[in-house]
Design an enzyme around this catalytic site. Structure first.
Site, PDB file in Angstrom:
ATOM      1  NE  ARG A 186       7.497  -2.961   5.965  1.00 49.90           N
ATOM      2  CZ  ARG A 186       6.201  -2.612   5.944  1.00 49.90           C
ATOM      3  NH1 ARG A 186       5.673  -2.120   4.861  1.00 49.90           N
ATOM      4  NH2 ARG A 186       5.440  -2.763   7.002  1.00 49.90           N
ATOM      5  NE  ARG A 240       6.310  -0.788  10.481  1.00 49.27           N
ATOM      6  CZ  ARG A 240       5.172  -0.743   9.810  1.00 49.27           C
ATOM      7  NH1 ARG A 240       5.131  -0.129   8.640  1.00 49.27           N
ATOM      8  NH2 ARG A 240       4.090  -1.299  10.293  1.00 49.27           N
ATOM      9  NE  ARG A 257      -4.433  -1.425  10.058  1.00 49.06           N
ATOM     10  CZ  ARG A 257      -3.332  -0.913   9.505  1.00 49.06           C
ATOM     11  NH1 ARG A 257      -3.303   0.335   9.107  1.00 49.06           N
ATOM     12  NH2 ARG A 257      -2.272  -1.667   9.352  1.00 49.06           N
ATOM     13  CE  LYS A 260      -2.269  -0.930   3.863  1.00 46.70           C
ATOM     14  NZ  LYS A 260      -1.701  -2.217   4.294  1.00 46.70           N
ATOM     15  NE  ARG A 279       1.878  -5.268  11.318  1.00 54.63           N
ATOM     16  CZ  ARG A 279       2.973  -5.000  10.592  1.00 54.63           C
ATOM     17  NH1 ARG A 279       4.118  -5.627  10.851  1.00 54.63           N
ATOM     18  NH2 ARG A 279       2.934  -4.096   9.648  1.00 54.63           N
TER      19      ARG A 279
HETATM   20  P1  AMP Z   1       0.786   0.213   9.137  1.00 52.86           P
HETATM   21  O1  AMP Z   1       1.962   1.106   8.999  1.00 52.86           O
HETATM   22  O2  AMP Z   1      -0.393   0.656   8.314  1.00 52.86           O
HETATM   23  O3  AMP Z   1       1.124  -1.240   8.913  1.00 52.86           O
HETATM   24  O4  AMP Z   1       0.289   0.325  10.656  1.00 52.86           O
HETATM   25  C1  AMP Z   1       1.134  -0.057  11.716  1.00 52.86           C
HETATM   26  C2  AMP Z   1       0.322  -0.189  12.995  1.00 52.86           C
HETATM   27  O5  AMP Z   1      -0.279   1.093  13.306  1.00 52.86           O
HETATM   28  C3  AMP Z   1      -0.863  -1.151  12.923  1.00 52.86           C
HETATM   29  O6  AMP Z   1      -0.473  -2.493  13.186  1.00 52.86           O
HETATM   30  C4  AMP Z   1      -1.765  -0.590  14.016  1.00 52.86           C
HETATM   31  O7  AMP Z   1      -1.285  -0.927  15.296  1.00 52.86           O
HETATM   32  C5  AMP Z   1      -1.575   0.926  13.849  1.00 52.86           C
HETATM   33  N1  AMP Z   1      -2.550   1.499  12.901  1.00 52.86           N
HETATM   34  C6  AMP Z   1      -2.282   2.073  11.693  1.00 52.86           C
HETATM   35  N2  AMP Z   1      -3.397   2.490  11.105  1.00 52.86           N
HETATM   36  C7  AMP Z   1      -4.418   2.163  11.937  1.00 52.86           C
HETATM   37  C8  AMP Z   1      -5.827   2.306  11.875  1.00 52.86           C
HETATM   38  N3  AMP Z   1      -6.431   2.854  10.809  1.00 52.86           N
HETATM   39  N4  AMP Z   1      -6.564   1.858  12.921  1.00 52.86           N
HETATM   40  C9  AMP Z   1      -5.974   1.309  14.002  1.00 52.86           C
HETATM   41  N5  AMP Z   1      -4.657   1.103  14.119  1.00 52.86           N
HETATM   42  C10 AMP Z   1      -3.875   1.533  13.093  1.00 52.86           C
END
Ligand code: AMP
Length: 193
Positions: free
Chosen positions: A128, A134, A89, A14, A146
């Site tokens: 990654r 991360r 989400r 994404k 996740r």
């Molecule tokens: P990402 O970078 O999109 O993979 O997000 C990393 C982490 O941030 C996720 O595993 C969640 O813990 C948190 N997170 C990101 N976006 C959201 C969202 N829209 N709702 C809830 N938690 C989020």
């Protein structure tokens, strides 16, 4: 305005694809994950709260996430549209996004789901982790959690927009350029229909 939701499990590409689309369509890319990581880096109260969920691969609560998203959108009113990456989400978040856009006379243009299988996701994210730093990418059990959270809480969001005739799927395997070309095609189709 063009309001795109780039959708899919963690590691489906994404963020990478959002960056390609930003250049093509001149949209503002909003990644809630990036906003949380920025807050963690700046050691804000939001960052401290978000970290406790992110470290486990759980979702940050809706109220916190929605407020943060709204602030980001309101701070950038003069754009041609948005690419939402990693948001919404949950169904609650989707409803809040719809409401917020409708309040401004706008709507979601299209949700594009990048389809990638779980084992491919695990391989990608472990790789990654070598460069992203991360911690949620570095541990297989957190990655699998996740993915499970995605299946349990997030996948319904695609169904929510599909019911409105606003969702489509694209295979997330192939070169970055190949996938970007496919995305451009489905976006152009949505814009003329
Ligand atoms: P990402 O970078 O999109 O993979 O997000 C990393 C982490 O941030 C996720 O595993 C969640 O813990 C948190 N997170 C990101 N976006 C959201 C969202 N829209 N709702 C809830 N938690 C989020």
């Amino acid at each position: 305005m063009i309001n795109l939701i780039l959708f899919g499990p963690p590691g489906s590409g994404k963020g990478t694809q959002a960056k390609m689309l930003v250049n093509k369509f001149k949209l503002l890319h909003i990644s809630t994950g990036d906003l949380f990581r920025e807050a963690i880096k700046n050691e804000t109260a939001l960052g401290v709260e978000a970290k406790s969920y992110m470290d486990k691969g759980e979702l940050v609560p809706d109220s916190v996430t929605i407020n943060m998203l709204k602030e980001k959108v309101e701070a950038n009113p003069d754009v041609q549209g948005y690419i939402f990456d990693g948001f919404p989400r949950t169904t609650n978040q989707a409803e809040a996004l719809d409401q917020m856009l409708q309040d401004g006379g706008e709507d979601v243009t299209l949700l594009i789901e990048l389809k990638v299988e779980e084992d491919e996701i695990v391989t990608r994210l472990l790789k990654r982790a070598e460069t992203s730093g991360r911690s949620d990418d570095a541990d297989e059990s957190i990655i699998r959690n996740r993915f499970q959270v995605y299946l349990d809480n997030t996948a319904v969001v695609a169904e929510y927009y599909d019911a409105k005739g606003k969702a489509t799927q694209v295979k997330g395997k192939g070169s970055i350029e190949e996938i970007a070309n496919k995305l451009e095609l489905v976006i152009n189709e949505a814009l003329i229909s």
